[in-house]
Scaffold this active site. Structure first.
Site, PDB file in Angstrom:
ATOM      1  N   CYS A 167       1.136 -16.596   2.891  1.00 52.80           N
ATOM      2  CA  CYS A 167      -0.179 -16.446   2.275  1.00 52.80           C
ATOM      3  C   CYS A 167      -1.167 -15.678   3.148  1.00 52.80           C
ATOM      4  O   CYS A 167      -2.289 -15.396   2.715  1.00 52.80           O
ATOM      5  CB  CYS A 167      -0.737 -17.819   1.917  1.00 52.80           C
ATOM      6  N   HIS A 307      -9.816 -20.341   3.579  1.00 52.52           N
ATOM      7  CA  HIS A 307      -8.501 -20.404   2.953  1.00 52.52           C
ATOM      8  C   HIS A 307      -8.547 -21.423   1.808  1.00 52.52           C
ATOM      9  O   HIS A 307      -8.076 -21.139   0.712  1.00 52.52           O
ATOM     10  CB  HIS A 307      -7.443 -20.780   3.991  1.00 52.52           C
ATOM     11  N   GLU A 318      -9.119 -27.080   8.154  1.00 46.43           N
ATOM     12  CA  GLU A 318      -9.968 -25.892   8.218  1.00 46.43           C
ATOM     13  C   GLU A 318     -11.423 -26.275   8.459  1.00 46.43           C
ATOM     14  O   GLU A 318     -12.135 -25.607   9.232  1.00 46.43           O
ATOM     15  CB  GLU A 318      -9.834 -25.068   6.943  1.00 46.43           C
ATOM     16  N   LYS A 339     -10.628 -19.594  -4.221  1.00 48.06           N
ATOM     17  CA  LYS A 339      -9.393 -20.096  -4.841  1.00 48.06           C
ATOM     18  C   LYS A 339      -9.683 -21.169  -5.886  1.00 48.06           C
ATOM     19  O   LYS A 339      -8.845 -21.435  -6.745  1.00 48.06           O
ATOM     20  CB  LYS A 339      -8.440 -20.670  -3.783  1.00 48.06           C
ATOM     21  N   HIS A 344      -4.399 -19.653  -6.199  1.00 45.62           N
ATOM     22  CA  HIS A 344      -3.860 -19.134  -4.938  1.00 45.62           C
ATOM     23  C   HIS A 344      -2.905 -17.983  -5.230  1.00 45.62           C
ATOM     24  O   HIS A 344      -1.817 -18.180  -5.761  1.00 45.62           O
ATOM     25  CB  HIS A 344      -3.144 -20.259  -4.196  1.00 45.62           C
ATOM     26  N   PHE A 407       2.473 -20.324   5.206  1.00 45.57           N
ATOM     27  CA  PHE A 407       3.641 -21.099   5.631  1.00 45.57           C
ATOM     28  C   PHE A 407       4.273 -20.436   6.858  1.00 45.57           C
ATOM     29  O   PHE A 407       4.370 -19.221   6.939  1.00 45.57           O
ATOM     30  CB  PHE A 407       4.680 -21.162   4.511  1.00 45.57           C
TER      31      PHE A 407
END
Length: 421
Positions: A167, A307, A318, A339, A344, A407
């Protein structure tokens, strides 16, 4: 060696909340959700039956049918976003030195739709016809082919490749493009990302990981970053493209300038293949690296496009990282997760969110984080931070920062600045 300055001179987006930049931006500010029932396949037996799909798109309006048949949807999306960006930047293909124009895209998964279709066809027919595959199977599927299609369409012969870091992929692409231009290796680079993974194996795979929301009764409210009731992200598809250009080259051709790209950062969590570090170790490092690269203080940042995936662990880590990096200033800046509206976009997330950050800097307005409800607070999150819940907020935005984490512990960050000559 004096590094060259890099500016943004064109934008293109194909998203679940708008197929052009003006519609995308308008819907961001209105807080529109792109979520709805999955239409790409029969999802009735899946745990998750909704996603953020691109809507009302006629591919033949942009790509001729013969060419489109040789392209996976992710590549089609990437080409369409690039076309809008090139037109927006008013690049003159007749006079431009195309040897110095490149294309760098980030793609997390690539042609999974093509892979699914070919394997299903093989399984269905192998006992009848033997192993039979479409000759375009491999070139449709591979993750790098989108940049190939764009370069072929326009004749761009500069740096051309794809970055893959889950991502964080398209933020990595922006970072690479930034460095090529400021080192004098290119005049213009189309930096972006594309993804089209709303398929049976895509949704099924993320369901098996318990990574995506199963709030099937109210999909438009399922992406709720920083709310206690969040239960995973919503899969999305689409593409984003930014025209990055060397400043003097842009000025010489009279290009309009949206913003200046002043810094990027990269880091790794070195912790887990899917989970972010609970204390935000990599997130802290990537933001500090970007601030150092931009040669600015943390107090200079006005807005963070986080994110913010709406996952239980990721949102907390975060928020912890932001408080650590920005200290007291963390309570003075705006934070939002777009998002919550787009879903996403996986490998394309960084490009689309960088575009949102560019537009926030350009227009002095912060898009919201939607779907937070009164009382839906997580005891692990400090709500004295301004998450820009539910309604866009006007403020001067001189510097905007965009985070993307992937990831494997991949982290990438970009910083945009209001352009001044």
């Amino acid at each position: 060696m004096e590094l060259k300055r890099v500016v943004v001179t064109g934008l293109g987006a194909l998203t679940p909340i708008g197929n052009t930049i003006p519609v995308f931006w308008d819907n961001l500010l209105k807080g529109v959700s792109g979520a709805g029932p999955i239409t790409h396949f029969d999802a009735s037996n899946f745990k998750t039956k909704f996603a953020c799909e691109v809507k009302d798109l006629n591919i033949s309006d942009f790509i001729d049918r013969k060419t489109a048949r040789k392209m996976d949807p992710y590549a089609q999306f990437g080409v369409i976003a690039a076309q809008e960006a090139v037109e927006d930047a008013k690049i003159d293909l007749e006079t431009e030195n195309l040897d110095k124009v490149g294309v760098i895209y980030g793609v997390g998964i690539g042609g999974i739709y093509t892979f699914d279709q070919e394997v299903q066809n093989y399984a269905k027919n192998k006992d009848i016809t033997g192993p039979k595959f479409n000759p375009f199977f491999i070139p449709k599927m591979i993750a790098d082919i989108v940049t190939g299609h764009i370069s072929i369409k326009y004749g761009f012969r500069g740096p051309n490749f794809t970055t893959t870091s889950a991502c964080a992929s398209s933020s990595n692409a922006i970072a690479d493009a930034f460095n090529y231009i400021r080192l004098g290796k290119a005049n213009i680079i189309l930096a972006g990302g594309a993804e089209a993974a709303i398929t049976e194996s895509g949704v099924g795979g993320f369901n098996a990981m318990h990574a995506i929301s199963t709030r099937n009764d109210e999909p438009t409210k399922a992406s709720r970053p920083f709310s206690a009731s969040r239960d995973g992200f919503i899969m999305a598809e689409g593409a984003g493209c930014l025209i990055l250009e060397e400043l003097e080259h842009a000025k010489a051709r009279g290009a309009k300038i949206y913003a200046e790209l002043v810094g990027t950062g990269l880091s790794a969590d070195a912790y887990h293949i899917t989970a972010s570090h609970p204390e935000g170790v990599g997130a802290k490092l990537v933001m500090r690296n970007a601030l150092e690269d931009a040669e600015i203080s943390s107090d200079d940042i006005d807005y963070i496009n986080v994110h913010g995936t709406s996952t239980p662990v990721g949102d907390v880590s975060e928020a912890i990282a932001i408080k650590d990096v920005f200290g007291k200033h963390a309570y003075e800046l705006n934070i939002s997760s777009t998002k919550s509206m787009t879903g996403h976009l996986l490998g394309a997330a960084g490009a689309v969110e960088a575009i949102a950050t560019v537009l926030a800097v350009k227009n002095d307005i912060i898009p919201p984080t939607i779907n937070h409800e009164e009382g839906d607070d997580d005891e692990n999150i400090d709500y004295n931070l301004n998450f820009t819940f539910n309604k866009a907020q006007k403020r001067t935005v001189n510097f905007g920062l965009s985070n993307t984490f992937g990831f494997g512990g991949h982290n990438a960050c970009v910083i945009l600045k209001k352009y001044t000559d």
